[in-house]
Scaffold this active site. Structure first.
Site, PDB file in Angstrom:
ATOM      1  CG  HIS A   1      35.245  38.334  39.289  1.00 36.80           C
ATOM      2  ND1 HIS A   1      34.088  38.914  38.982  1.00 36.80           N
ATOM      3  CD2 HIS A   1      35.445  37.122  39.309  1.00 36.80           C
ATOM      4  CE1 HIS A   1      33.047  37.843  38.411  1.00 36.80           C
ATOM      5  NE2 HIS A   1      34.087  36.752  38.455  1.00 36.80           N
TER       6      HIS A   1
ATOM      7  CE1 TYR B   1      50.195  41.918  36.785  1.00 39.32           C
ATOM      8  CE2 TYR B   1      51.459  39.683  36.908  1.00 39.32           C
ATOM      9  CZ  TYR B   1      51.513  40.975  36.691  1.00 39.32           C
ATOM     10  OH  TYR B   1      52.633  41.443  35.824  1.00 39.32           O
TER      11      TYR B   1
END
Length: 456
Positions: free
Chosen positions: A363, A366
């Protein structure tokens, strides 16, 4: 039958006033591709020796958009009719080749229909594509004597009697190059529009005793032209319906064929399931038993067997090995690669990054310019800081690494096999194998702390 060499002329000089657009009409897209590109592709698939594109309005935009080396650009400075457009291309015709005339705003013409037209063209005569309409208003009528085609009369020039004819001209025809040049030279603009009609060559050929053979398309949609956005949207639905039908018959489960868009080429295995509002763009390969959730966009990617892509995920120029799971709300950008059994969860973005076998990024993460080994856990909120404002740098994470939540890895940096990164750590130096990296300051506590109060 053995066909002569053939070149194709595509008329694409119209402005497209009714599109209400700064873009040339033929550059408006159908299924993610410019209308005229559909026609160019058909010409190339037919084996055209040359493709002559007659252009006028928006020539610079056309040349920027169309990068086909096989195109010969022919300028029609003034739009004085279809015959005038063909006259501009005529100097490029070889005497011993056939010339097929197509239109840049008739995007769904099929190669199969064009090949039938090519095969049907009589020696020294003309092959003509016609259809019968219940309401032929506005179209040129096909005139016949004893069943033989004798000419085409445009609607505005037709008598009331001729307007009762239901067989109409589609504008698509094929003839020998030498004959075409001779007939084009004889055209006049003595008609209601004051234009040079290509259709007048039918009467000229008939007067010479040449045979004109009419061929009908497989589907009416093949010869429907586009003059406005409503017509374009209708053809889009026709095209998408046809593609969905082919996929269903080939074994792909589309949960709602009316809510699926194919804007490229889809290669698929068995037992593929695609939910509603999915868009496939470019060249996409789906392995066996792939499941794609609602609202996903897949572009130029390879998805391995048994992968599952959850709703509202975007995958572009990515490669997924078998049994990967992605999403919901994930984004795989160009260069993303997932090895077997990898997992990318919600609100995770990857670009130019490889996630190893069995590794997970669950979750809010990046991963850019990164190589991540096998069986790695990437905690929530992890960021690979790959850009210093001028250059990109790589992060390398070995096998069996545990990265705690809210970690920043400032590239270039390497994390060794089996290392652990504590939550909240900013990693600025390499981490050795099986080491623990932690950069948090010691927690302090102030008893009875009073928060500041706003002054009234």
């Amino acid at each position: 039958m053995l066909n002569n060499a053939m070149s194709v002329v595509i008329l694409a000089a119209g402005k497209g006033t009714r599109m209400y657009s700064d873009l040339p009409k033929v550059l408006h897209t159908l299924a993610g591709k410019a209308m005229v590109q559909h026609v160019i592709d058909a010409a190339n698939e037919l084996g055209a020796a040359h493709v002559h594109l007659v252009y006028g309005h928006g020539g610079d935009l056309l040349k920027q958009a169309l990068k086909d080396d096989n195109l010969n650009w022919v300028l029609q400075a003034e739009q004085l009719g279809t015959g005038h457009a063909m006259q501009q291309a005529a100097p490029f015709f070889a005497d011993d080749e056939d010339i097929l005339m197509l239109y840049g705003d008739v995007p769904l013409i099929s190669v199969e229909t064009l090949q039938r037209l090519r095969d049907a063209k009589p020696q020294g005569g003309i092959g003509l594509l016609t259809v019968k309409l219940d309401d032929p208003t506005g179209y040129g009528r096909i005139t016949r004597e004893n069943g033989k085609v004798t000419g085409i009369v445009e609607h505005k020039d037709a008598t009331d009697e001729l307007r009762q004819i239901q067989e109409i001209n589609t504008g698509i025809l094929i003839a020998n190059g030498a004959d075409m040049k001779r007939w084009l030279a004889k055209l006049t603009n003595n008609n209601a529009q004051g234009e040079y009609y290509i259709t007048d060559i039918i009467a000229l050929a008939y007067q010479e005793g040449r045979e004109i053979v009419a061929v009908h398309p497989q589907r009416l949609s093949e010869v429907e032209g586009v003059n406005n956005r409503l017509q374009l949207s209708r053809l889009e639905r026709v095209y998408q319906s046809e593609q969905a039908e082919k996929l269903l018959l080939a074994g792909v489960m589309l949960r709602d064929p009316a809510r699926f868009d194919l804007r490229g080429t889809l290669t698929h295995g068995r037992d593929v399931e695609i939910d509603t509002n999915v868009i496939i763009e470019g060249n996409v390969t789906l392995g066996h038993r792939v499941k794609i959730g609602t609202g996903c966009v897949i572009k130029n990617s390879v998805i391995g067997d048994d992968c599952e892509i959850s709703p509202y995920t975007v995958v572009e120029d990515a490669n997924l090995a078998a049994a990967c799971t992605i999403g919901p709300f994930a984004r795989l950008r160009p260069g993303a690669e997932l090895l077997e059994g990898a997992h990318v969860g919600n609100f995770v973005e990857m670009k130019k990054a490889r996630l190893g076998k069995g590794s997970k990024a669950g979750h809010l993460t990046y991963l850019g310019d990164a190589e991540i080994g096998d069986n790695v856990n990437i905690g929530a909120g992890t960021i690979t800081c790959n850009y210093d404002g001028a250059n990109k740098f790589k992060t390398i994470i070995g096998d069996d690494v545990f990265v705690g939540s809210d970690t920043q890895l400032v590239a270039p940096v390497t994390v060794g096999k089996g290392a652990t990164i504590a939550a909240g750590t900013t990693v600025t130096r390499n981490v050795g194998e099986n080491a623990l990296a932690i950069s948090r300051v010691p927690q302090t506590q102030k008893e009875g702390w009073r928060r500041p109060v706003k002054k009234k």
